[in-house]
Scaffold this active site. Structure first.
Site, mmCIF file in Angstrom:
data_model
loop_
_atom_site.group_PDB
_atom_site.id
_atom_site.type_symbol
_atom_site.label_atom_id
_atom_site.label_comp_id
_atom_site.label_asym_id
_atom_site.label_seq_id
_atom_site.Cartn_x
_atom_site.Cartn_y
_atom_site.Cartn_z
ATOM 1 N N ALA A 150 0.831 -1.199 0.000
ATOM 2 C CA ALA A 150 0.000 0.000 0.000
ATOM 3 C C ALA A 150 0.867 1.250 0.000
ATOM 4 C CB ALA A 150 -0.900 -0.008 1.228
ATOM 5 N N GLY A 199 0.506 -5.201 1.039
ATOM 6 C CA GLY A 199 -0.681 -5.460 0.216
ATOM 7 C C GLY A 199 -0.345 -6.105 -1.124
ATOM 8 N N GLU A 201 -0.152 -9.656 -0.312
ATOM 9 C CA GLU A 201 -1.513 -10.137 -0.041
ATOM 10 C C GLU A 201 -2.283 -10.365 -1.345
ATOM 11 O OE1 GLU A 201 -2.131 -6.879 2.873
ATOM 12 O OE2 GLU A 201 -3.003 -8.448 4.127
ATOM 13 N N GLU A 230 4.077 -4.848 7.796
ATOM 14 C CA GLU A 230 3.194 -3.817 8.375
ATOM 15 C C GLU A 230 3.473 -3.536 9.844
ATOM 16 O OE1 GLU A 230 2.272 -6.148 6.260
ATOM 17 O OE2 GLU A 230 0.794 -5.362 4.831
HETATM 18 N N1 COA Z 1 4.420 3.239 -0.566
HETATM 19 C C1 COA Z 1 4.839 4.471 -0.870
HETATM 20 N N2 COA Z 1 6.114 4.800 -1.096
HETATM 21 C C2 COA Z 1 7.007 3.817 -1.035
HETATM 22 C C3 COA Z 1 6.649 2.493 -0.730
HETATM 23 C C4 COA Z 1 5.285 2.214 -0.502
HETATM 24 N N3 COA Z 1 4.832 0.990 -0.207
HETATM 25 N N4 COA Z 1 7.757 1.731 -0.732
HETATM 26 C C5 COA Z 1 8.760 2.565 -1.020
HETATM 27 N N5 COA Z 1 8.317 3.802 -1.211
HETATM 28 C C6 COA Z 1 9.102 4.991 -1.567
HETATM 29 C C7 COA Z 1 10.179 5.293 -0.528
HETATM 30 O O1 COA Z 1 9.653 6.122 0.514
HETATM 31 C C8 COA Z 1 11.208 6.023 -1.372
HETATM 32 O O2 COA Z 1 10.780 7.342 -1.541
HETATM 33 P P1 COA Z 1 11.865 8.545 -1.630
HETATM 34 O O3 COA Z 1 12.627 8.256 -2.908
HETATM 35 O O4 COA Z 1 10.993 9.744 -1.709
HETATM 36 O O5 COA Z 1 12.706 8.448 -0.394
HETATM 37 C C9 COA Z 1 11.105 5.340 -2.739
HETATM 38 O O6 COA Z 1 9.811 4.695 -2.768
HETATM 39 C C10 COA Z 1 12.161 4.276 -2.972
HETATM 40 O O7 COA Z 1 12.211 3.464 -1.818
HETATM 41 P P2 COA Z 1 13.604 3.020 -1.177
HETATM 42 O O8 COA Z 1 13.301 2.427 0.146
HETATM 43 O O9 COA Z 1 14.564 4.164 -1.219
HETATM 44 O O10 COA Z 1 14.041 1.924 -2.265
HETATM 45 P P3 COA Z 1 14.841 0.584 -2.005
HETATM 46 O O11 COA Z 1 15.059 0.011 -3.372
HETATM 47 O O12 COA Z 1 16.013 0.842 -1.113
HETATM 48 O O13 COA Z 1 13.846 -0.362 -1.185
HETATM 49 C C11 COA Z 1 11.768 -1.435 -0.684
HETATM 50 C C12 COA Z 1 12.682 -0.822 -1.776
HETATM 51 C C13 COA Z 1 10.482 -1.842 -1.395
HETATM 52 C C14 COA Z 1 12.438 -2.642 -0.060
HETATM 53 C C15 COA Z 1 11.525 -0.389 0.412
HETATM 54 O O14 COA Z 1 11.130 0.817 -0.186
HETATM 55 C C16 COA Z 1 10.440 -0.783 1.393
HETATM 56 O O15 COA Z 1 10.680 -1.518 2.332
HETATM 57 N N6 COA Z 1 9.227 -0.269 1.178
HETATM 58 C C17 COA Z 1 8.141 -0.460 2.132
HETATM 59 C C18 COA Z 1 7.444 -1.771 1.923
HETATM 60 C C19 COA Z 1 6.327 -1.918 2.911
HETATM 61 O O16 COA Z 1 6.479 -1.734 4.105
HETATM 62 N N7 COA Z 1 5.159 -2.267 2.373
HETATM 63 C C20 COA Z 1 3.992 -2.470 3.170
HETATM 64 C C21 COA Z 1 3.171 -1.255 3.158
HETATM 65 S S1 COA Z 1 1.719 -1.456 4.115
#
Ligand code: COA
Length: 251
Positions: free
Chosen positions: A61, A106, A109, A129
């Site tokens: 999400a 999500g 999921e 989460e």
């Molecule tokens: N929703 C919105 N923005 C997100 C996102 C999400 N689910 N996942 C990542 N982003 C954003 C980050 O905030 C970052 O933004 P910025 O460039 O403005 O700082 C950008 O996308 C890139 O993310 P980053 O973490 O720098 O990339 P990465 O390649 O190092 O890591 C992930 C990628 C997917 C592993 C990491 O972003 C992550 O753990 N995301 C969250 C996943 C999560 O918790 N999902 C469940 C949500 S309920």
């Protein structure tokens, strides 16, 4: 319907739905899920493959959007998600997720709501989460637990652990790992296409359907997380790229 978040490729037997959001991590929104539901519903009862583009199947999400919604909106968000994920169960033909990059929150999921999963070897999975001060809201607590069992589910969901494709395979979370994961999904779809439609429909119903009111409870708990200060702390910490400092408050 004109699709903005997905694209569609049809063969006689198979519809491939590709998630194509502006953001390369393909965050899940209700608009995206509604488009997927519409594309499945209008597929002429084809076998379905759902896949991602860019860097991910979907990283979950839109976390930024979670900062400002209240528990009422969180509840309707979760219930809408459940409606769409449960629709996958009632769809009479197989739905296969072809996953690469990230399948988190999500996004994972969504993959769990499909009937089968094929993954690229470098895929990263998880329900993180809890690290954001919330919990899964689209059925992940139920579907992952059914697949891996309570002991592993408590570890994976309770600690928000990430795991790789090999671990996913060994736990039965994915059916196959393949470099050409989309081709593998298509081979499985074509095998299903050669099977008798009614028999397969009944088999899917018997394998996938369970009387279950735990999805509503999950949505209620998901909503309650949005009334707790740990949600704001968890999401701020993620956005500010720092460890979260959760309260010890129980409610
Ligand atoms: N929703 C919105 N923005 C997100 C996102 C999400 N689910 N996942 C990542 N982003 C954003 C980050 O905030 C970052 O933004 P910025 O460039 O403005 O700082 C950008 O996308 C890139 O993310 P980053 O973490 O720098 O990339 P990465 O390649 O190092 O890591 C992930 C990628 C997917 C592993 C990491 O972003 C992550 O753990 N995301 C969250 C996943 C999560 O918790 N999902 C469940 C949500 S309920």
């Amino acid at each position: 319907m004109e699709y903005r978040e997905i694209s569609i490729d049809d063969t006689d037997e198979v519809r491939t739905v590709t998630i194509k959001r502006d953001n390369p991590l393909n965050p899940i929104t209700i608009d995206l899920l509604s488009e997927i539901q519409e594309a499945v519903n209008n597929s002429g009862e084809r076998i379905i493959i759902i896949t991602g583009s860019n860097k991910a199947f979907s990283a979950g999400a839109d976390i930024k959007g979670f900062m400002d919604i209240d528990s009422r909106k969180a509840y309707s968000f979760a219930m809408k998600g459940h409606e769409i994920m449960n629709f996958f169960n009632s769809y009479p033909r197989p739905i296969i997720a072809a996953i690469h990059g990230f399948a988190l929150g999500g996004g994972f999921e969504l993959a769990l709501a499909c009937d089968m999963r094929v993954a690229h070897p470098s895929t990263v999975f998880g329900l993180p989460e809890v690290t954001l001060g919330i919990l899964p809201g689209f059925g992940g607590t139920q579907r992952l637990t059914r697949i891996v069992g309570e002991t592993r589910a408590m570890d994976l969901i309770g600690r928000g652990l990430r795991f790789n494709a090999q671990e996913a395979l060994s736990m039965g979370v994915v059916n196959y790992i393949a470099e050409d994961y989309k081709q593998k999904a298509m081979e499985i779809a074509m095998d299903f296409a050669a099977k008798p439609v009614q028999s397969l429909k009944f088999i899917k119903h018997l394998v996938r359907s369970r009387p279950d009111d735990m999805y509503t409870m999950e949505a209620e708990y998901f909503a309650r997380a949005f009334d707790h200060p740990d949600r704001r702390e968890g999401i701020s910490a993620f956005l500010e790229k720092r460890p979260a400092r959760f309260t010890k408050r129980k409610q």
